[in-house]
Design a protein around this motif. Structure first.
Motif, PDB file in Angstrom:
ATOM      1  N   SER A 199       0.825  -1.202   0.000  1.00 34.49           N
ATOM      2  CA  SER A 199       0.000   0.000   0.000  1.00 34.49           C
ATOM      3  C   SER A 199       0.864   1.259   0.000  1.00 34.49           C
ATOM      4  CB  SER A 199      -0.920  -0.009   1.222  1.00 34.49           C
ATOM      5  OG  SER A 199      -1.688   1.172   1.297  1.00 34.49           O
ATOM      6  N   CYS A 206       0.706   4.075  -2.859  1.00 34.69           N
ATOM      7  CA  CYS A 206       0.414   5.473  -2.544  1.00 34.69           C
ATOM      8  C   CYS A 206       1.595   6.384  -2.892  1.00 34.69           C
ATOM      9  CB  CYS A 206       0.079   5.612  -1.060  1.00 34.69           C
ATOM     10  SG  CYS A 206      -1.495   4.834  -0.602  1.00 34.69           S
ATOM     11  N   LEU A 211      -1.935   1.007   6.828  1.00 32.67           N
ATOM     12  CA  LEU A 211      -2.642  -0.271   6.686  1.00 32.67           C
ATOM     13  C   LEU A 211      -2.153  -1.314   7.697  1.00 32.67           C
ATOM     14  CD1 LEU A 211      -4.828  -1.661   5.026  1.00 32.67           C
ATOM     15  CD2 LEU A 211      -3.048  -2.428   3.441  1.00 32.67           C
ATOM     16  N   SER A 252      -8.560   6.287   4.434  1.00 31.97           N
ATOM     17  CA  SER A 252      -8.747   5.994   3.010  1.00 31.97           C
ATOM     18  C   SER A 252      -9.818   6.916   2.400  1.00 31.97           C
ATOM     19  CB  SER A 252      -9.139   4.530   2.827  1.00 31.97           C
ATOM     20  OG  SER A 252     -10.433   4.277   3.368  1.00 31.97           O
ATOM     21  N   THR A 304      -9.324  10.080  -0.636  1.00 28.96           N
ATOM     22  CA  THR A 304      -9.995   9.776  -1.903  1.00 28.96           C
ATOM     23  C   THR A 304      -9.845  10.906  -2.923  1.00 28.96           C
ATOM     24  OG1 THR A 304     -11.602   8.362  -0.773  1.00 28.96           O
ATOM     25  CG2 THR A 304     -12.211   9.180  -2.951  1.00 28.96           C
ATOM     26  N   GLY A 357      -4.515   5.283  -2.669  1.00 28.99           N
ATOM     27  CA  GLY A 357      -4.954   4.414  -1.572  1.00 28.99           C
ATOM     28  C   GLY A 357      -6.055   3.443  -1.950  1.00 28.99           C
ATOM     29  N   LEU A 403      -5.470   0.424   0.160  1.00 31.85           N
ATOM     30  CA  LEU A 403      -5.772   0.807   1.538  1.00 31.85           C
ATOM     31  C   LEU A 403      -7.277   0.804   1.785  1.00 31.85           C
ATOM     32  CD1 LEU A 403      -4.769   2.003   4.274  1.00 31.85           C
ATOM     33  CD2 LEU A 403      -5.053   4.263   3.245  1.00 31.85           C
ATOM     34  N   GLY A 404      -8.056   1.359   0.839  1.00 28.18           N
ATOM     35  CA  GLY A 404      -9.501   1.410   1.018  1.00 28.18           C
ATOM     36  C   GLY A 404     -10.151   0.037   0.948  1.00 28.18           C
TER      37      GLY A 404
END
Length: 477
Positions: free
Chosen positions: A38, A42, A71, A85, A89, A94, A97-98
């Motif tokens: 993650s 990112c 995470l 997350s 947005t 992410g 991550l989400g």
């Protein structure tokens, strides 16, 4: 309690504790790997975010690494990870991550309404950002699609990012709860079976003790009465051997008959004991269960122990029923005592009828033991035997006067178990028993035996008031 509840659930199952909030090292390695992936994602997306936001690229990369690394906290603070997350947005970073955050949140013990609210916020944010970016891209390319294209693509994108992880997490959560519920029920059933096995073993031990007491009581009744009469006849034989050979021969024949009767009864008892020992040896032939199979045989242990208790009780009933004496044999019993020179008066009251076998055997043994005690402790005394037939019970009274020979005891061995055995026999059937000296210097034994069942176990009887009333009736019988 943690947000996911994984640590507590794993600890309850006895799993080895890992570092910090992880239940196992394998879980920590998985979270660290996901956090690294993650962070890399990112960081790569942070370059584009820095270009669009007009900030230094290094700052955008550092921001992406920091956000993606959160995470690693998903098992401890799943709500915080999902909120982060949602917050990033607009930066279009992410995705991993989400998705993982929503799955962890849905699979945790967080209330479902919170999960639904956060999933709605994540989906709404994805929907809005997708619509804005898609419209911007359409304007740059000069493409003019239908009015429905942008909303449809945005909805599909939002549902595709939020719905699968949430549904999968809810499924995993329900499955984990079901497994834990089944495990708890299995543990509870195992504890109940263990308690049942302990109670059944106690019942089996009680049945064995009762059986040993019954065997000792039967041995005492058989041996004490027959041998006492044999000793009395042997003493008479010794006294008249030279003076009256004919009478001596008659006494010798009586001694032989009594000895054969005693051997016959002993053989019957030993035959029952051999059959019981054979059944126990067959039941004990099964090999012990292996340690890894210990949970399964608990039910078998409980059933086997309960069956052992029932078998012991059935064996006792069988021993009582096979070849046991009845009230019809009282005349012969009294005749044996008369043959020794004792004056015995036998009287029957009421209309003769048949009782349950255990009732008749108990009444017979009471008379037998009472006459044996007269031979032992009041030689030469006269005795009176009275049997009263009633509708639902039988009353027995044996009373003797003082010894006419002036001797308090005939010198026969006594273990002091005769009266105890009679009382136990009568109490087992819920009857009343009274014994004690009379005003004339003799001794009286009285029993009232109820006939509650036919050839089976008697109904449960209150050992207090019921036996007290029966004792009063026995005393006045």
């Amino acid at each position: 309690m943690s947000a996911t509840g994984v640590v507590e659930a794993a600890s309850a199952r006895g799993a080895p504790a890992g570092p910090w909030w992880w239940s196992r090292r394998r879980s920590m390695a998985l979270d660290v790997g996901l956090a690294a992936a993650s962070a890399a994602e990112c960081a790569a997306e942070g370059v584009g975010f820095a270009h669009d936001a007009g900030i230094p690229t290094l700052l955008g990369v550092l921001l992406g690494v920091l956000v993606g690394s959160t995470l690693v906290l998903r098992r401890r603070w799943a709500i915080a990870v999902v909120l982060i997350s949602i917050a990033i947005t607009p930066a279009e970073m992410g995705l991993l991550l989400g998705v993982v955050g929503l799955y962890t949140l849905a699979a945790s013990e967080v209330p479902r309404r919170i999960t639904a609210v956060l999933a709605g916020m994540a989906g709404s944010g994805t929907l809005i950002i997708t619509m804005i970016r898609f419209q911007q891209d359409i304007k740059k390319d000069g493409w003019e699609p239908g009015v429905w294209v942008v909303p449809l693509v945005s909805v599909v994108m939002a549902l595709g990012v939020t719905a699968p992880p949430v549904l999968l997490g809810l499924y995993v959560r329900a499955r984990r709860r079901l497994v834990e519920s089944l495990r708890e029920r299995a543990d509870g059933l195992e504890r109940e079976l263990s308690l049942l096995a302990d109670r059944a073993e106690e019942r089996a031990e009680w049945a064995r003790n009762e059986e040993r007491t019954r065997i000792a009581r039967e041995m005492h009744d058989v041996v004490a009465h027959r041998v006492s009469l044999m000793v009395v006849h042997a003493a008479a034989l010794q006294a008249v051997a030279l003076k009256d050979p004919e009478k001596a021969s008659k006494n010798a024949a009586l001694v032989g008959d009594m000895g054969r009767q005693a051997l016959t009864e002993l053989r019957q008892m030993l035959g029952v004991l051999r059959s019981e020992d054979g059944q126990r040896s067959v039941g004990a032939a099964a090999p012990p269960a292996a340690p890894e199979e210990r949970r399964v045989p608990l039910a078998a242990v409980a059933v086997a122990a309960s069956a052992a208790a029932q078998a012991s009780a059935a064996a006792a009933r069988e021993a009582e029923a096979l070849g046991g004496p009845t009230l019809a044999e009282l005349e012969a019993l009294v005749g044996q005592s008369r043959a020794t020179g004792m004056t015995v008066d036998l009287s029957m009251e009421g209309e003769e009828r048949r009782y349950a076998s255990r009732v008749e055997q108990t009444a017979y043994r009471v008379v037998q033991e009472a006459l044996t005690n007269v031979h032992k402790h009041a030689p030469g005394a006269s005795a009176r035997v009275r049997v009263a037939h009633r509708a639902d019970e039988v009353a027995v009274l044996v009373e003797n006067g003082p010894s006419e020979r002036g001797a308090a005891d005939a010198g026969l061995p006594s273990g002091g178990n005769g009266l105890v055995g009679m009382r136990e026999r009568v109490a087992t059937l819920g009857g009343g028993f009274v014994s004690g000296p009379t005003e004339a210097g003799g001794f009286r034994v009285s029993a009232v035996i109820p006939d509650r069942a036919a050839d089976g176990d008697p109904e449960p009887v209150d050992p207090g008031a019921e036996q007290f009333r029966n004792a009063e009736r026995a005393q006045s019988a």
